[in-house]
Design a protein around this motif. Structure first.
Motif, PDB file in Angstrom:
ATOM      1  N   UNK A 570      17.174   1.514  32.514  1.00 41.29           N
ATOM      2  CA  UNK A 570      17.512   0.101  32.714  1.00 41.29           C
ATOM      3  C   UNK A 570      17.232  -0.225  34.174  1.00 41.29           C
ATOM      4  N   UNK A 571      16.451  -1.257  34.397  1.00 43.67           N
ATOM      5  CA  UNK A 571      16.096  -1.649  35.757  1.00 43.67           C
ATOM      6  C   UNK A 571      17.304  -2.186  36.499  1.00 43.67           C
ATOM      7  N   UNK A 572      17.223  -2.212  37.816  1.00 42.80           N
ATOM      8  CA  UNK A 572      18.309  -2.719  38.654  1.00 42.80           C
ATOM      9  C   UNK A 572      18.679  -4.146  38.263  1.00 42.80           C
ATOM     10  N   UNK A 573      19.994  -4.393  38.175  1.00 49.28           N
ATOM     11  CA  UNK A 573      20.557  -5.716  37.880  1.00 49.28           C
ATOM     12  C   UNK A 573      20.143  -6.245  36.510  1.00 49.28           C
ATOM     13  N   UNK A 574      19.806  -5.342  35.603  1.00 49.13           N
ATOM     14  CA  UNK A 574      19.393  -5.747  34.256  1.00 49.13           C
ATOM     15  C   UNK A 574      20.374  -5.199  33.218  1.00 49.13           C
ATOM     16  N   UNK A 575      20.335  -5.826  32.028  1.00 47.13           N
ATOM     17  CA  UNK A 575      21.208  -5.439  30.917  1.00 47.13           C
ATOM     18  C   UNK A 575      20.355  -5.104  29.714  1.00 47.13           C
ATOM     19  N   UNK A 576      20.734  -4.079  28.991  1.00 51.23           N
ATOM     20  CA  UNK A 576      20.013  -3.694  27.779  1.00 51.23           C
ATOM     21  C   UNK A 576      21.020  -3.434  26.665  1.00 51.23           C
ATOM     22  N   UNK A 577      20.655  -3.845  25.450  1.00 51.87           N
ATOM     23  CA  UNK A 577      21.465  -3.560  24.270  1.00 51.87           C
ATOM     24  C   UNK A 577      20.807  -2.442  23.494  1.00 51.87           C
ATOM     25  N   UNK A 578      21.545  -1.360  23.248  1.00 52.02           N
ATOM     26  CA  UNK A 578      20.984  -0.199  22.549  1.00 52.02           C
ATOM     27  C   UNK A 578      21.748   0.032  21.249  1.00 52.02           C
ATOM     28  N   UNK A 579      21.031   0.382  20.169  1.00 51.40           N
ATOM     29  CA  UNK A 579      21.680   0.598  18.880  1.00 51.40           C
ATOM     30  C   UNK A 579      22.198   2.037  18.739  1.00 51.40           C
TER      31      UNK A 579
END
Length: 718
Positions: A570-579
């Motif tokens: 995940x890149x800096x200051x980013x959000x990711x949704x993972x299943x």
């Protein structure tokens, strides 16, 4: 309907002609305000609610108030559910600067952050609170001075002042956030009692006053996600307020968390122990260890050598041969302080009171405790009877030994999960046992999740100070992400529904580089033979560099198969949704609650994520929160309400004589009831004779199962 009905008191006497009330209205509440001011000049409109409630608060003559409440545009209110208090020593340094946390000193004190306490009020004259206190509102008396209930006004209170001190005391005692701006909202009146609408109105006031954090150390027994106070809490959070709520004190049984801690957006808090030294009796010959629970207001148990034990019954008779000995007494009839005083007068060195029913108990010596100079402690019935048989009757001596412990779950702390939504509660824990804090006139030690919640509220204040632009979701996520799972005396980790993510760690929350926004994996109820459940975990990288994450495969369990994403970044200051997907063969798993932990790793940091699913069915309470009473200003009508988490095919309420238990009549019969709240009105002529009854509530589910609950009911004719 009238809600928040509060008779005005003058010199301790109720003035029956004047009332302070809150009424919910249909349409624009400001138009209702203007109408009342034009047509009812002797009624004062004190407050207008338009954020979480659609209502007005009014004061006036009883006759005028009754006339207003009978107007057609007065809406039916939310159910009026009674709320009560869920009834800073070493805990604060333990949380703020433990040896096992970051070396960097904690540089935050709450300055510039506004925190509201919705409770019994606050003694804003207390020297430890005057510098922090900035204002508030009284939703009981409808004025701007939210002082605790004074003795001349009814049963006095101190709970809100105690909670406030834990958060923001700034004097001889220092709270978690001593420089925070403290606001008090009195929603609970004499005896710590109030209504759901007073609580919601207080929360609306706090939102409009711009609170950053709100603490609610209160609750009821309804375990459901859709009770009105829970809905109001969620709305407040959506408007930018972090809300922290005590989980309740009905543990250690499951399904005991109550609204509004059932909110999925709030931070629900259970109680753990700070560093405490516990006394226990020890007999080396039998290797018997008996823990002691010192009564509230007792002097500390500090015996250092062996003493003989004599039996004092329940305290009705004089105690012979007690000088220099421990007196063992049975709970019952005689108040604890009278038992203790009789033993002290007989020369006893200490008093033990054992329960007259199964299990341990908590008690206090009330206001007279300072007159008793010997320690008084409680025991379980089992331990008391063992002492009577093996020590008293055999004239043996017993030694006191001591054990220091921390990070253990308090037995009283309510457990989850939440019915219908199956959410894991509590979400986090903090010290709630033996907490000394401010009260009117001084300081007092109290315990409960009411004391744990303000520790977390104070932690939220410090996180907000460190990160002023963070949303309530980020503040909550940081606290939960960095919590530390705790284990019992045998080293076994407590279950997710006992502790959620674990014990709060403030420093790590402030300095975290990762926020898990929904880290408690509530996977729902599974009914098929084989099911695949996918949970979407939201991960935010708040650091300044790209971070890599991966899941550890848990030990293989029969009937479970996990599918995690491969290592991802995940890149800096980013959000990711993972299943995260879990395959469950339900026939290979036990019915009911299935819970455990999975591990997410990033660099050297591991995150322990609790999970829970319900297999087929669960043994949750099917009937909750039954209320029955006269409807205000209704000419003899009665109203009823109850909460049915699973719904019902049929419901019957039968009345039995409270003394003889003889069947009298059927009060209510209903069919095809949906999940959640059931309420209605019964004509007075159909209710029957006045008197005290035991209501036997029977429901039949869609599966044909029958459940019962007994509740005392009083019927009073006008």
């Amino acid at each position: 309907m009238i809600v928040g009905l509060t008779p005005i008191k003058v010199n301790g006497q109720i003035e029956s002609d004047e009332l302070s009330v809150i009424v919910e209205v249909d349409g624009d509440p400001y138009q209702h305000k203007a109408y009342i001011e034009d047509h009812h000049p002797f009624v004062e409109v004190v407050e207008v609610y338009d954020t979480l409630l659609n209502a007005i608060a009014i004061k006036g003559n009883r006759q005028d108030i009754e006339e207003i409440t009978l107007m057609e545009d007065i809406e039916k209110t939310y159910p009026v559910r009674t709320y009560h208090t869920t009834n800073v020593n070493t805990s604060i340094p333990f949380l703020k600067d433990p040896a096992n946390q970051l070396d960097k000193p904690l540089a935050y004190n709450g300055e510039g952050v506004k925190v509201g306490v919705i409770d019994t009020g606050v003694d804003f004259h207390h020297p430890d609170l005057t510098s922090s206190y900035e204002g508030g509102y009284d939703l009981v008396d409808l004025d701007k001075e939210p002082m605790e209930t004074l003795p001349e006004q009814g049963q006095p209170t101190l709970h809100g002042t105690h909670v406030s001190g834990i958060i923001a005391a700034n004097g001889n005692m220092k709270g978690i956030a001593p420089e925070a701006d403290l606001y008090g909202y009195r929603a609970l009146g004499p005896g710590g009692m109030g209504t759901s609408v007073q609580v919601i109105a207080a929360l609306e006031r706090a939102v409009n006053d711009g609170m950053d954090v709100v603490n609610m150390s209160l609750g009821n027994s309804v375990n459901g996600p859709d009770w009105p106070t829970t809905v109001a809490v969620n709305k407040a959070i959506e408007k930018g307020v972090t809300v922290v709520i005590a989980n309740g004190n009905a543990g250690p049984n499951n399904w005991t968390v109550g609204s509004p801690a059932t909110s999925d957006k709030a931070i629900s808090v259970g109680a753990s122990t700070p560093p405490l030294t516990y006394p226990y009796l020890f007999d080396s010959f039998t290797d018997k260890k008996i823990p002691l629970q010192t009564l509230m207001d007792s002097v500390p148990w500090s015996l250092q050598r062996k003493y003989p034990i004599v039996y004092g019954g329940i305290g009705e008779k004089e105690i012979n041969d007690a000088k220099g000995k421990i007196v063992l007494m049975k709970r019952g009839k005689i108040p604890f302080e009278e038992k203790a005083r009789k033993a002290e007068e007989a020369g006893a060195i200490a008093v033990l009171i054992y329960n007259n029913e199964k299990g341990p108990f908590q008690g206090g010596l009330n206001d007279k405790g300072d007159e008793i100079t010997i320690p008084v402690a409680s025991l379980s019935k089992k331990d008391g009877e063992w002492l009577l048989e093996h020590m008293v009757q055999k004239n043996k001596w017993m030694a006191t030994e001591y054990e220091t412990t921390e990070d253990k779950m308090a037995q009283f702390s309510s457990r989850g999960p939440v019915t219908i939504s199956w959410d894991i509660k509590p979400e986090i824990v903090a010290p709630g046992a033996a907490i000394n804090s401010t009260v009117p006139g001084g300081y007092q030690e109290l315990q409960g999740t009411s004391m744990a919640a303000p520790h977390v509220a104070g932690g939220a204040v410090l996180v907000k100070q460190a990160h002023p632009n963070w949303t309530p979701e980020q503040v909550k996520g940081a606290l939960l992400t960095t919590a530390m799972p705790i284990s019992d005396e045998k080293g076994n980790r407590y279950e997710p529904i006992d502790q959620g993510m674990g014990r709060m760690q403030i420093k790590k929350a402030i300095h975290t580089d990762t926020i898990l926004h929904n880290p408690l994996l509530s996977l729902g109820k599974l009914t098929k033979l084989k099911e695949d459940v996918t949970y979407k975990l939201e991960i935010e990288n708040v650091s300044d560099e790209t971070k890599a994450y991966h899941f550890e495969l848990p030990e293989q369990e029969k009937g479970l198969r996990w599918h995690f994403p491969k290592t991802f970044t995940i890149a800096a200051k980013q959000t990711k949704t993972v299943p995260i997907t879990l395959e469950v063969t339900t026939s290979q798993r036990k019915k009911g609650l299935n819970q455990g932990w999975v591990t997410l790793r990033s660099d050297e940091t591991s995150y322990e994520l609790p999970y829970l699913f319900v297999n087929k069915e669960a043994n949750f309470p099917r009937i909750m929160g039954f209320e029955f009473g006269l409807q205000a200003f209704s000419d003899g009508k009665y109203e009823y309400r109850l909460y049915l988490p699973g719904g019902a095919k049929g419901l019957t309420v039968d009345l039995y004589d409270a003394k003889t238990l003889q069947f009298k009549r059927t009060l209510l019969q209903l069919e095809e009831l949906k999940k959640g709240l059931t309420e209605g009105v019964i004509e007075g002529r159909k209710v029957g004779d006045s008197g005290s009854y035991l209501a036997n509530i029977t429901i039949v589910t869609e599966n044909g199962e029958t459940y019962y609950q007994q509740v005392p009911v009083k019927i009073m004719s006008d």
